[in-house]
Design an enzyme around this catalytic site. Sequence first.
Site, mmCIF file in Angstrom:
data_model
loop_
_atom_site.group_PDB
_atom_site.id
_atom_site.type_symbol
_atom_site.label_atom_id
_atom_site.label_comp_id
_atom_site.label_asym_id
_atom_site.label_seq_id
_atom_site.Cartn_x
_atom_site.Cartn_y
_atom_site.Cartn_z
ATOM 1 N N ARG A 143 0.850 -1.207 0.000
ATOM 2 C CA ARG A 143 0.000 0.000 0.000
ATOM 3 C C ARG A 143 0.876 1.243 0.000
ATOM 4 N NH1 ARG A 143 -1.670 1.597 6.126
ATOM 5 N NH2 ARG A 143 -0.092 0.369 7.182
ATOM 6 N N ARG B 106 -1.320 -4.373 4.188
ATOM 7 C CA ARG B 106 -1.080 -3.409 5.265
ATOM 8 C C ARG B 106 0.340 -3.631 5.808
ATOM 9 N NH1 ARG B 106 -1.915 -3.937 11.596
ATOM 10 N NH2 ARG B 106 -1.574 -1.768 12.122
ATOM 11 N N GLU C 145 -18.747 3.861 1.300
ATOM 12 C CA GLU C 145 -18.084 3.109 0.241
ATOM 13 C C GLU C 145 -18.989 2.872 -0.958
ATOM 14 O OE1 GLU C 145 -18.283 2.165 3.400
ATOM 15 O OE2 GLU C 145 -16.235 2.358 4.179
ATOM 16 N N ASP D 31 -7.209 -5.962 13.999
ATOM 17 C CA ASP D 31 -8.601 -5.533 13.839
ATOM 18 C C ASP D 31 -9.555 -6.716 13.725
ATOM 19 O OD1 ASP D 31 -8.748 -2.850 14.257
ATOM 20 O OD2 ASP D 31 -8.428 -2.271 12.175
ATOM 21 N N HIS E 289 -5.087 -3.550 3.032
ATOM 22 C CA HIS E 289 -5.368 -4.442 4.171
ATOM 23 C C HIS E 289 -6.032 -5.711 3.622
ATOM 24 C CE1 HIS E 289 -4.633 -0.558 5.906
ATOM 25 N NE2 HIS E 289 -4.727 -0.998 7.141
ATOM 26 N N PHE F 88 -14.130 -4.010 2.626
ATOM 27 C CA PHE F 88 -15.292 -3.188 2.314
ATOM 28 C C PHE F 88 -15.554 -3.084 0.812
ATOM 29 C CE2 PHE F 88 -13.976 -1.552 6.594
ATOM 30 C CZ PHE F 88 -14.915 -2.313 7.268
ATOM 31 N N SER G 247 -4.529 5.346 5.611
ATOM 32 C CA SER G 247 -4.360 3.889 5.622
ATOM 33 C C SER G 247 -4.250 3.327 4.207
ATOM 34 C CB SER G 247 -5.544 3.211 6.296
ATOM 35 O OG SER G 247 -5.737 3.721 7.586
HETATM 36 C C1 LIG Z 1 -17.738 0.228 6.567
HETATM 37 C C2 LIG Z 1 -16.499 0.689 7.208
HETATM 38 N N1 LIG Z 1 -15.651 1.481 6.517
HETATM 39 C C3 LIG Z 1 -14.489 1.870 7.069
HETATM 40 C C4 LIG Z 1 -14.152 1.491 8.326
HETATM 41 C C5 LIG Z 1 -12.805 1.876 8.905
HETATM 42 N N2 LIG Z 1 -12.991 2.782 10.059
HETATM 43 C C6 LIG Z 1 -12.865 2.378 11.327
HETATM 44 S S1 LIG Z 1 -13.257 3.588 12.441
HETATM 45 C C7 LIG Z 1 -13.572 4.678 11.189
HETATM 46 C C8 LIG Z 1 -14.068 6.049 11.417
HETATM 47 C C9 LIG Z 1 -14.044 6.521 12.784
HETATM 48 O O1 LIG Z 1 -14.792 7.689 12.875
HETATM 49 P P1 LIG Z 1 -16.174 7.721 13.625
HETATM 50 O O2 LIG Z 1 -17.119 6.797 12.989
HETATM 51 O O3 LIG Z 1 -16.597 9.141 13.745
HETATM 52 O O4 LIG Z 1 -15.850 7.147 15.047
HETATM 53 P P2 LIG Z 1 -14.975 7.842 16.203
HETATM 54 O O5 LIG Z 1 -13.577 7.757 15.797
HETATM 55 O O6 LIG Z 1 -15.449 9.231 16.355
HETATM 56 O O7 LIG Z 1 -15.259 6.978 17.365
HETATM 57 C C10 LIG Z 1 -13.349 4.077 9.937
HETATM 58 C C11 LIG Z 1 -13.514 4.779 8.657
HETATM 59 C C12 LIG Z 1 -15.055 0.674 9.027
HETATM 60 N N3 LIG Z 1 -14.808 0.243 10.269
HETATM 61 N N4 LIG Z 1 -16.214 0.304 8.449
#
Ligand SMILES: Cc1ncc(C[n+]2csc(CCOP(=O)(O)OP(=O)(O)O)c2C)c(N)n1
Lengths: 363, 411
Positions: free
Chosen positions: A4, A176, A67, A125, A117, A93, A31
Amino acid sequence: MATRKASGQVLTALAPVMPELWGGSADLAGSNNTTMEGEPSFVPDGKATESFPGHRYGRTLHFGIREHAMGMSLNGIALEGLTRPYGGTFLIFSDYMRPAVRLAALQQLPVVYVWTHDSIGLGEDGPTHQPVEHLAALRAIPGLDVVRPADANETAVAWRTILETVDHPSALALTRQNVPTLDRSVLAPADGVARGGYVLAEAEGGDPQVVLIGTGSEVQLALGARDQLQADGVPTRVVSMPCREWFDAQDQSYRDEVLPPAVRARVSVEAGVAQGWRELVGDAGRIVSLEHFGASADFETLFREFGLTADAVAKSARESIEAARGEAPSAPGTSDPQEPTDDESTLGDAGEGGTRSTDETQK
Amino acid sequence: MSQTAPTLTAGRDESLTRPIADEVGWTDADVRAVDTVRVLAADAVQHAGHGHPGTAMSLAPLAYLLYQDVMVHDPSDPHWLGRDRFVLSAGHSSLTQYIQLYLSGYGMELDDIKALRTWGSATPGHPEVHHTTGVEITTGPLGSGLASAVGMAMAQRRQRGLLDPDAAPGESPFDHHVWVVASDGDLMEGVSSEASSLAGHQELSNLTVVYDQNFISIEDDTDISFSEDVAKRYEAYGWHVETVDWRGRAGDSGDAARADDGTGPYTEDVDALHAALQASRERTDRPTLVILRTVIAWPAPTARDTAPRTGPRSARTRSRPPRSCWASTRRPPSPSRTRSSSTPAPWSGGARRRTPGGRSATWRGARPTPRAPVCWTGCRPRSCPRAWTRPCPPSRPTRRAWRPARRPARC
Ligand SMILES: Cc1ncc(C[n+]2csc(CCOP(=O)(O)OP(=O)(O)O)c2C)c(N)n1
Ligand SMILES: [Mg+2]
């Protein structure tokens, strides 16, 4: 270097020479390494941020955690016709994008997916984030090239080949975790990527007795197994097979050159389901694969516990050699994707008593 | 407020506003416990070297409130049918749930939390159902938890209708509520829009979603990709929407330091949140969205309001809490000192079974509707009653359809 990361470097290098190329990520820019360094974000003036300065004519796309919308938007961008779009998220995803990916293929749109990843190699994860069936499922979409380079140099050639593809979508599956950058002074040049599969390491001391076929981060396992087999005097060829579709598009003579029909002892290794590999390894072949969901742990532990190792590939090679000689039963299901042991995660089994469960009622 | 143990918060940093939790009746022990949750979250990630600590820190009061004061559940009987369901749609913040399972006596232990994200642990990176006691659903793919919770809420209604339709509201063992904690990402994902639209249409009043609006996702400030009025959107879906704003001068967006509109410091108004949650339980006509405005990683000085990056370096430099629980000499009282694993924590409302132990037995004896026993014995163990084949007579093959064609079809 993780593939990546190599991909990010390629994109940054392409920025000045391909102004038509633009793209971004669904909230995972860092990422996915999808940001061309220094390029402004595509965002209305009042909505740029400290991390992502930009303007309405910017270049880096921010799809948010959407997505499916990203996939459909990429199709629209491609349909406009003047630019080349790419979009990134975790490979897992691709499931959220699948209807859009299928429509891209159906419409023959040159969209590029940067899916990082790309296996249990993402580690901690855990199973919700670890692709297992995804490579096979994506390869099943007609008209989509799925490209899984083994190292930084293969990644660069993969990008080049993808950008030369203007009549259908392509997907990069990138690691990753770090993978070794292969020493091309002793191995074949990465240009072979453009043909989908190529002889990376030739058998020494005679015609190949067995061919080991790997993709992406598992190519190093094939090379490790080759060392063991050669040390035992077994001439072993390693084929890197980053793109099944590109390999299939080669003429028969090239394919036979890479996978000589006379060599029936073959092993494939890929950190995903076996589906699709039997046709390349044949009756006597063995498939080192992963037939269950992953688990939350560091990636070295996962590869070891799930039997994705150079040792497993070497063992399968010996079995396959015997099978090809007719001394072992041919074509078992898959060779070494071991049944999960008792303390292993198998979410698939969980309903019947998840083997790794701490939930007493589920035992 | 009853000060059962006044020394418990003695060392608390005075610059941090104490949570407002008078009406809900929190004592110093509760405040201490919530602070311990934050420290545990930060330490767990620090110990593992990777993970998302920030949301578990800022949501500590919410999670504690849910498990101790709001949800009807029984940690000694995690599969009790009458329990409320908890869905951590923001699955990346698995510690939000793991630490509450620890505090409320689900059998989660400190060593499990130390083993976060390692091979074979009870604490995988994202919560996994059938794996960790007390986890109702596997989450992590954003949007999926919230959307699945809509199904749980629909199932609750159908199950009640099948098994106990004549009970007065709130009187049936099948009257449970579904509680969801969702993040910005959950609200961005399309699937949550579809499911929320359906939930509004279905008037699922047994569903409450707490949306942790912290204006931060992986690409930092959500301004870059997310700016609609979520409250209005959910109102349009037919939800009841309430906003509880803890951010004070952090305001609508941007970081805590930048904005200063004079609305005061960050204040965890637990009472306001509690009132919103309780009201949502009483509501009978529509689902509820509680928009809880927080600052991620509060109160870690260097991590708050920054993107939830993973990786050892970020965990160390960005999320270091003011003090450490198992690594420091200034060790706060570990919950294990104040509870034994067999009894609920002293501050635990843990076992809040609204229906006393005998209620479902009573139901079984007194209320079987004609259909109920079949369902009960047939559906519950996920098997079919013996007689299930009777209503399904075998069909005769349609001969024409599968007879091989004589000539190849032409078109
Ligand atoms: C469908 C999906 N896309 C991408 C991710 C990767 N991912 C993990 S946490 C996150 C975003 C975190 O932001 P938020 O939802 O606001 O949660 P916070 O950090 O505020 O707790 C992402 C994009 C995921 N878990 N699920
Ligand atoms: Mg957020």
